[in-house]
Write a protein that holds these residues in place. Structure first.
Motif, PDB file in Angstrom:
ATOM      1  N   ASN A 112       0.791  -1.214   0.010  1.00  0.00           N
ATOM      2  CA  ASN A 112      -0.001  -0.142  -0.097  1.00  0.00           C
ATOM      3  C   ASN A 112       0.822   1.240   0.115  1.00  0.00           C
ATOM      4  O   ASN A 112       0.712   2.367  -0.684  1.00  0.00           O
ATOM      5  CB  ASN A 112      -0.831   0.142   1.237  1.00  0.00           C
ATOM      6  CG  ASN A 112      -2.228  -0.563   1.170  1.00  0.00           C
ATOM      7  OD1 ASN A 112      -2.687  -1.411   0.100  1.00  0.00           O
ATOM      8  ND2 ASN A 112      -2.838  -1.034   2.251  1.00  0.00           N
ATOM      9  N   ILE A 116      -0.355   2.768  -3.653  1.00  0.00           N
ATOM     10  CA  ILE A 116      -1.539   3.371  -3.546  1.00  0.00           C
ATOM     11  C   ILE A 116      -1.877   4.129  -2.625  1.00  0.00           C
ATOM     12  O   ILE A 116      -2.676   5.095  -2.568  1.00  0.00           O
ATOM     13  CB  ILE A 116      -2.678   2.080  -3.211  1.00  0.00           C
ATOM     14  CG1 ILE A 116      -4.117   2.563  -3.687  1.00  0.00           C
ATOM     15  CG2 ILE A 116      -2.676   1.493  -1.935  1.00  0.00           C
ATOM     16  CD1 ILE A 116      -5.256   1.647  -3.664  1.00  0.00           C
ATOM     17  N   GLN A 121       1.456   9.294  -5.669  1.00  0.00           N
ATOM     18  CA  GLN A 121       1.073   9.621  -7.029  1.00  0.00           C
ATOM     19  C   GLN A 121       2.120  10.719  -7.716  1.00  0.00           C
ATOM     20  O   GLN A 121       2.437  10.652  -8.948  1.00  0.00           O
ATOM     21  CB  GLN A 121      -0.229  10.170  -6.785  1.00  0.00           C
ATOM     22  CG  GLN A 121      -1.052  10.361  -8.580  1.00  0.00           C
ATOM     23  CD  GLN A 121      -2.092  11.191  -8.297  1.00  0.00           C
ATOM     24  OE1 GLN A 121      -2.584  11.912  -7.329  1.00  0.00           O
ATOM     25  NE2 GLN A 121      -3.106  10.855  -9.442  1.00  0.00           N
ATOM     26  N   CYS A 417      -8.808  -2.672  -5.112  1.00  0.00           N
ATOM     27  CA  CYS A 417      -7.822  -2.795  -6.251  1.00  0.00           C
ATOM     28  C   CYS A 417      -6.506  -2.286  -5.600  1.00  0.00           C
ATOM     29  O   CYS A 417      -6.529  -0.965  -5.490  1.00  0.00           O
ATOM     30  CB  CYS A 417      -8.512  -2.153  -7.576  1.00  0.00           C
ATOM     31  SG  CYS A 417      -6.992  -2.316  -8.688  1.00  0.00           S
ATOM     32  N   LEU A 418      -5.496  -3.013  -5.458  1.00  0.00           N
ATOM     33  CA  LEU A 418      -4.231  -2.338  -5.038  1.00  0.00           C
ATOM     34  C   LEU A 418      -3.652  -1.560  -6.218  1.00  0.00           C
ATOM     35  O   LEU A 418      -2.871  -0.596  -6.098  1.00  0.00           O
ATOM     36  CB  LEU A 418      -3.171  -3.507  -4.862  1.00  0.00           C
ATOM     37  CG  LEU A 418      -1.866  -3.227  -4.592  1.00  0.00           C
ATOM     38  CD1 LEU A 418      -1.673  -2.323  -3.508  1.00  0.00           C
ATOM     39  CD2 LEU A 418      -0.994  -4.498  -4.295  1.00  0.00           C
ATOM     40  N   ARG A 420      -5.259   0.648  -8.092  1.00  0.00           N
ATOM     41  CA  ARG A 420      -6.189   1.632  -8.464  1.00  0.00           C
ATOM     42  C   ARG A 420      -5.384   3.004  -8.656  1.00  0.00           C
ATOM     43  O   ARG A 420      -5.795   3.727  -9.436  1.00  0.00           O
ATOM     44  CB  ARG A 420      -7.091   1.945  -7.071  1.00  0.00           C
ATOM     45  CG  ARG A 420      -8.014   2.953  -7.517  1.00  0.00           C
ATOM     46  CD  ARG A 420      -9.136   2.940  -6.388  1.00  0.00           C
ATOM     47  NE  ARG A 420     -10.213   3.880  -6.701  1.00  0.00           N
ATOM     48  CZ  ARG A 420     -11.537   3.985  -6.163  1.00  0.00           C
ATOM     49  NH1 ARG A 420     -11.806   2.981  -5.063  1.00  0.00           N
ATOM     50  NH2 ARG A 420     -12.286   4.709  -6.537  1.00  0.00           N
ATOM     51  N   ARG A 421      -4.654   3.344  -8.032  1.00  0.00           N
ATOM     52  CA  ARG A 421      -3.806   4.672  -7.840  1.00  0.00           C
ATOM     53  C   ARG A 421      -3.105   4.542  -9.395  1.00  0.00           C
ATOM     54  O   ARG A 421      -3.116   5.665 -10.093  1.00  0.00           O
ATOM     55  CB  ARG A 421      -2.942   4.946  -6.766  1.00  0.00           C
ATOM     56  CG  ARG A 421      -2.107   6.332  -6.898  1.00  0.00           C
ATOM     57  CD  ARG A 421      -3.086   7.390  -6.297  1.00  0.00           C
ATOM     58  NE  ARG A 421      -3.548   6.963  -4.973  1.00  0.00           N
ATOM     59  CZ  ARG A 421      -4.605   7.358  -4.329  1.00  0.00           C
ATOM     60  NH1 ARG A 421      -5.283   8.532  -4.804  1.00  0.00           N
ATOM     61  NH2 ARG A 421      -4.879   6.944  -3.151  1.00  0.00           N
TER      62      ARG A 421
END
Ligand code: HEM
Ligand code: 2DC
Length: 469
Positions: A112, A116, A121, A417-418, A420-421
């Motif tokens: 994580n 994510i 990001q 969902c891992l 997702r990012r």
């Protein structure tokens, strides 16, 4: 009074007959349509047993809320037996998708932070932005080569390459070069193996892989071949990074990628890192590319919507003064567009959990341990949940009443969902660049149906025409 578990309507009393009926309906490819039909026949809850696959199915956002409240500390979804069987067969570790209990939790928490968490990001954006720009240059090149100022094409393989290039750049911190004219055959083989792996999984949801293996069934053999191709290629990429890491320390301060960080950090074992990075690489190809393909398909049918999005993007560009992170904060309609695609064309036909406590849903008692599935595909098309569901209308997501357990394309909670990012960033940047440079048109063709090959995808190729603005 509350009705009992055995009173839930549905076809669950004769699982062999149900499997036969399912097979006659070409059920392996029609799971999503059969599900729609079942909700029409039985109402908002039904029980089902097809072959070895037993579940309770629900459709309402309110019931989804009950389901996810009962998922426990170690949320467990349907275990894909075929994926487990392959790993056992080849003696590979389980990655985060197949792990369970405390082992899943501790691995997931480490991942994580690198994959994510909101702070990461900003590491991904420059990499993904560059891949996006390269893709647009590639399209521009194709348009110029065509000689008639447009390119008419089934974009799916181009999008597979875009997606693999994107996820690899984040995982390995460097480019594979898949957007060049000549790519390594191994990379294309990897892409083909992922599709084959998904396709061969779906029959094994109902018929156990050990049985098919003993029968010497083709589907099991193809499944093994597909995973072998995936693991070999992922291993090649991972070994490459190992070698680099030993040669030089410190890469001039630039972001080194998820794999290197995990290796330097040393919290997970090498075997665990390999297993999960392989899953991330494989999970990052068909998912985002097919979602983008459906989005272009829908946008081609609504030129006005393209214009609206272009206006939003242009305003965001102007206000952000060259900072891409800022652009991403100012494009709510772009984000709504992706949600709208996942409403009508979700990757996952359903979300499921083994509930860890007794619950009451639609006035039926459901015991702890039951596999409960939220019919994501059916919910997205339910007129009681979404007004005029047949209309592709991103702006519906900008209203308040669409918030409550409706945007579930990536799942929910700690087991969501891992990727997702990565997926969201990659898809948003794609749309931004695409709409800034090109117009998308269709051939005036009719509705494209979808098919189920573990994930939901277009039944026939989608052919689009791309023109410079
Ligand atoms: C799990 C959807 C892209 C890796 C899932 C789940 C869904 C999903 C519905 C199950 C969540 C749950 O049970 O609550 C999607 C969609 C995508 C996408 C719609 C793109 C449009 C990706 C990408 C990656 C990825 C790009 C890898 C980079 C994973 C992994 C899991 C997962 C590893 C399992 C997580 C766990 O078990 O802890 N995805 N996914 N996905 N996805 Fe994605
Ligand atoms: C398929 O009835 C239908 O994101 C079954 O990136 C229930 C089911 C269980 C798990 C779901 C699967 C469905 C669809 C594909 C999903 C998967 C969990 C993760 C996987 C949604 C809905 C996916 C595509 C991952 C795949 C990663 C893999 C290549 C290592």
């Amino acid at each position: 009074g509350i009705r009992s578990f055995d009173e839930i309507p549905g076809l669950w009393k004769n699982s062999v007959a149900n499997l036969y009926r399912f097979w006659k309906q070409d059920g392996f490819r029609n799971v999503h349509r059969i599900m729609l039909n079942n909700f029409k026949t039985f109402g908002p809850i039904y029980r089902e047993k097809i072959g070895f696959y037993e579940s309770v199915n629900i459709i309402k956002p309110e019931d989804a809320a009950i389901l996810f409240q009962a998922e426990g500390h170690y949320p467990k979804r349907l275990m894909i037996e075929a994926w487990i069987a392959y790993r056992d067969y080849r003696n590979h570790n389980y990655g985060v998708i197949l792990k369970d209990g405390e082992d899943w939790k501790s691995t997931r928490l480490v991942l994580n932070k690198q994959v994510i968490a909101p702070q990461v990001q900003q590491n991904f954006v420059p990499l993904l932005d560059e891949v996006g720009q390269d893709f647009m240059a590639r399209i521009q090149g194709k348009i110029e080569k065509s000689g008639n100022n447009k390119w008419t094409v089934d974009l799916s393989n181009e999008l597979f390459k875009y997606a693999l290039e994107s996820v690899s750049s984040v995982l390995y911190g460097e480019r594979l070069g898949l957007l060049h004219d000549h790519i390594e055959p191994e990379a294309q083989h990897f892409i083909d193996c992922i599709s084959l792996m998904f396709k061969t999984t779906s029959p094994m949801l109902y018929i156990p892989p050990w049985l098919l293996r003993r029968l010497g069934a083709r589907v099991w053999k193809d499944h093994v071949k597909a995973w072998d191709g995936i693991f070999n290629q992922a291993d090649r990429c991972i070994q490459n990074m190992f070698r680099r890491l030993k040669q030089k320390s410190g890469g001039e301060g630039r972001y080194p990628g998820v794999l290197t960080i995990l290796m330097l950090q040393g919290t997970l074992s090498i075997a665990d890192i390999k297993a999960s990075v392989t899953e991330l690489m494989a999970g990052g190809v068909d998912t985002t590319s097919i979602t983008l393909l459906w989005t272009l398909y829908e946008l081609a049918r609504q030129p006005e919507l393209q214009e609206e999005l272009r206006a939003e993007i242009a305003a965001a560009r102007a206000a952000s003064q060259g900072d891409v992170m800022e652009v991403l904060k100012m494009v709510p309609l772009v984000k709504a567009t992706l949600k709208e695609t996942l409403r009508l064309h979700p990757i996952a036909v359903n979300l499921q959990r083994y509930i860890t406590e007794d619950v009451v849903i639609q006035n039926y008692h459901i015991p702890s341990g039951t596999l409960v599935q939220l019919g994501l595909y059916a919910m997205g098309r339910d007129p009681q949940v979404f007004q005029r569901p047949e209309q592709y209308m991103p702006s519906r997501w900008l209203q308040r009443n669409t918030r409550y357990f409706r945007s579930l394309g990536f799942g929910f909670g700690p087991r969501q969902c891992l990727g997702r990012r990565i997926a969201e960033t990659e898809m948003q940047l794609f749309l931004i660049h695409m709409l800034e440079k090109f117009r998308v048109e269709n051939q005036g063709q009719m509705d494209t149906r979808s098919t189920f090959e573990l994930i939901i995808l277009p039944e026939k190729p989608i052919v689009l025409t791309i023109r410079p603005l």
